[in-house]
Design a protein around this motif. Sequence first.
Motif, PDB file in Angstrom:
ATOM      1  N   VAL A 100      18.595 -14.431 -47.652  1.00 60.19           N
ATOM      2  CA  VAL A 100      19.972 -14.678 -47.253  1.00 60.19           C
ATOM      3  C   VAL A 100      20.690 -15.168 -48.499  1.00 60.19           C
ATOM      4  CG1 VAL A 100      21.518 -16.051 -45.827  1.00 60.19           C
ATOM      5  CG2 VAL A 100      19.303 -15.340 -44.913  1.00 60.19           C
ATOM      6  N   SER A 106      26.392 -20.690 -41.817  1.00 63.82           N
ATOM      7  CA  SER A 106      25.829 -19.348 -41.600  1.00 63.82           C
ATOM      8  C   SER A 106      24.536 -19.176 -42.367  1.00 63.82           C
ATOM      9  CB  SER A 106      26.785 -18.254 -42.069  1.00 63.82           C
ATOM     10  OG  SER A 106      28.063 -18.490 -41.587  1.00 63.82           O
ATOM     11  N   LYS A 135      21.824 -21.002 -40.505  1.00 60.90           N
ATOM     12  CA  LYS A 135      21.528 -20.362 -39.224  1.00 60.90           C
ATOM     13  C   LYS A 135      20.755 -19.068 -39.432  1.00 60.90           C
ATOM     14  CE  LYS A 135      23.423 -18.995 -34.809  1.00 60.90           C
ATOM     15  NZ  LYS A 135      21.994 -18.793 -34.563  1.00 60.90           N
ATOM     16  N   ASN A 136      21.210 -18.257 -40.356  1.00 58.16           N
ATOM     17  CA  ASN A 136      20.537 -16.988 -40.600  1.00 58.16           C
ATOM     18  C   ASN A 136      19.117 -17.187 -41.113  1.00 58.16           C
ATOM     19  OD1 ASN A 136      22.471 -14.811 -39.988  1.00 58.16           O
ATOM     20  ND2 ASN A 136      23.743 -15.883 -41.448  1.00 58.16           N
ATOM     21  N   ASP A 152      16.906 -18.422 -38.248  1.00 59.50           N
ATOM     22  CA  ASP A 152      16.733 -17.380 -37.233  1.00 59.50           C
ATOM     23  C   ASP A 152      15.738 -16.323 -37.685  1.00 59.50           C
ATOM     24  OD1 ASP A 152      18.411 -18.601 -35.499  1.00 59.50           O
ATOM     25  OD2 ASP A 152      20.111 -17.256 -35.804  1.00 59.50           O
ATOM     26  N   SER A 166      14.812  -8.444 -43.458  1.00 56.57           N
ATOM     27  CA  SER A 166      16.169  -8.832 -43.169  1.00 56.57           C
ATOM     28  C   SER A 166      16.780  -9.337 -44.470  1.00 56.57           C
ATOM     29  CB  SER A 166      16.150  -9.923 -42.107  1.00 56.57           C
ATOM     30  OG  SER A 166      17.446 -10.166 -41.663  1.00 56.57           O
ATOM     31  N   GLN A 200      20.366 -10.347 -46.072  1.00 53.23           N
ATOM     32  CA  GLN A 200      21.757 -10.564 -45.722  1.00 53.23           C
ATOM     33  C   GLN A 200      22.578 -11.070 -46.900  1.00 53.23           C
ATOM     34  OE1 GLN A 200      21.745 -13.179 -42.394  1.00 53.23           O
ATOM     35  NE2 GLN A 200      20.759 -11.644 -41.109  1.00 53.23           N
TER      36      GLN A 200
END
Lengths: 321, 321
Positions: B142, B279, B282-283, B286, B303, B305
């Motif tokens: 992320v 964010s 959280k990302n 998660d 993933s 991001q």
Amino acid sequence: MSLVLNGKAKQSRISDAVAQRVLAYVEEVGYKPNQLAKSLRTGKTHVIGLVVEDISNSFFATVAWLIEKQAFERGYRIIYCSTDNDPAKTKELISMFRERHVDGFIIVPSEGIEKEVSAILREQTPTVLFDRHLPDLSTNYVVVDGAQGTYAATQHLLEQGCRRVAFVTIDSTQTQMEERLRGYTQALQEHNLPAQVKRVVVTKETEKVVADIHDFIRDMPECDAIIFATNYLTIYGLEAIAQLQRRIPADLAVISYDDHDLFRLYTPAITAIAQPVESIAKNVIDILLEELQPSAEPAIGLSQQVLPTQLIIRQSSIRPA
Amino acid sequence: MSLVLNGKAKQSRISDAVAQRVLAYVEEVGYKPNQLAKSLRTGKTHVIGLVVEDISNSFFATVAWLIEKQAFERGYRIIYCSTDNDPAKTKELISMFRERHVDGFIIVPSEGIEKEVSAILREQTPTVLFDRHLPDLSTNYVVVDGAQGTYAATQHLLEQGCRRVAFVTIDSTQTQMEERLRGYTQALQEHNLPAQVKRVVVTKETEKVVADIHDFIRDMPECDAIIFATNYLTIYGLEAIAQLQRRIPADLAVISYDDHDLFRLYTPAITAIAQPVESIAKNVIDILLEELQPSAEPAIGLSQQVLPTQLIIRQSSIRPA
DNA sequence: CTGAAAGCGCTAACAA
DNA sequence: TTGTTAGCGCTTTCAG
């Protein structure tokens, strides 16, 4: 094998040949002992639980970092948690650390956790409190002489010609806050000057806190100096003072208990009562590691230390002549 | 008994009577399961290792705090450590976490730790990187679109009439730093303006860093704006600018990548490229918790991001007309 | 449906 | 001087 790995070869009279052979094998296979199993067997985790009020506060962050560094060098690991000064959360954290079998505790106690702390003490788990202590409990602790700090600060303001010195603190009966208040009141009493104390209720909504301080200052036009009892109160206070367009130090002198990066850089730079973070960290970890020594007699004597503060005078408290 | 405690009574078709009896007994004795033994047996510790650059930096402190809160609610504990961006220390910390059998990793990677990270990946330990990533490795991550942030900031300065915009960054090839630089250079290129980049070597001696920035600004009298690539660089920079007695924004406009409490309170308030901390946290959590689910197929897909930044315009970048 | 028992990886006591 | 083994407290399999 276990003996060799733990450096007890000599003492257990194991031949060098075997020791060498074991070591070589260990190296070859890349063997890593399972700390979990080790801990289960020995009952020692080599982990210290550090319970602070708020790890994002620079005072606690610095002390925590210094403690971690020292502990690391001596083979201990630290796990931190922040209580946000919430007794329920504190209890939960202490209980979690107990479940994880930490070897020792370093705690910044919030109010009302005497029961949990005495439970730890009863189990003979080495524990040191810092920043504040629990007066009803006989524990090791390292605190700072806050009264001396605020006394010196008040004295300094009076020397600068201030006559109406106010004190902004939080709504708490914790030992360290009471001490800070005491130094201030005592200095004023000795000069027969009135005290003006505001106890702010600190909530998540920072605007409310700022507004509270704002109103306090607004309603007290004769006030010519303020001491804030914590660094975050000072930060809120600076915002309030800016809103009111009072000039520092011409209209209002300002001193903060506990220093902060911001205070050095602020215009004008803010005078602060600095706490001896290095000494605090060093003393805390020394006391704890001493008790962690198996050789040490348990409860041989408590270590209760009170460290001095230092007044760092910057522009915010120097009145123009 | 174990079945009842872990809420598997129903599924294992254990009679309610027995379940009740067990529960009552457990309550009576105040039984607390030994997490160590449990972990040894199951191989799960329910602990996540969080390796950040510097926990006392407000950006990392905030993200860490948010991650901790979220993880706590879902039954995971976090243990943090700071790398100070030192690869050797990072390796040591990762190895320590592995020894402690953390269930997952959240890492802010310093340079040159590809080998260690790929070792974790090979062991199938769920891992998420954030703030920056390792381009040579296929991992979850992320990050923030730093190029977009500095592009917008540069654009804003040009709109304010600045023509000589300098960029102060650190001496690092980490992805996030390269991106920030790229956004700046691109914006200037589009306007056919020259770039002026300073790569500071950050050391423990803050005075040296300040002096370095000081000299850079001094030797560049035509410069009318500076973007600092991190919040701590901005803080050093503000000190240097104060020494040089340049007025912000009249002589020199200032923008910081990454916001800071100080910037809101500084006079003048400092414009900042804010990162979406909520964010990010959280990302990260998660993604990690998703992979920690036993149901999840391993390596089903990565993933990766990229989150947007937000330019918070304050006085430091508004040129007088 | 329930109790007994094996075994996670390690240390320390005990035989050999 | 060295190899063997019980058992830390738990989960889970396997007889009963």
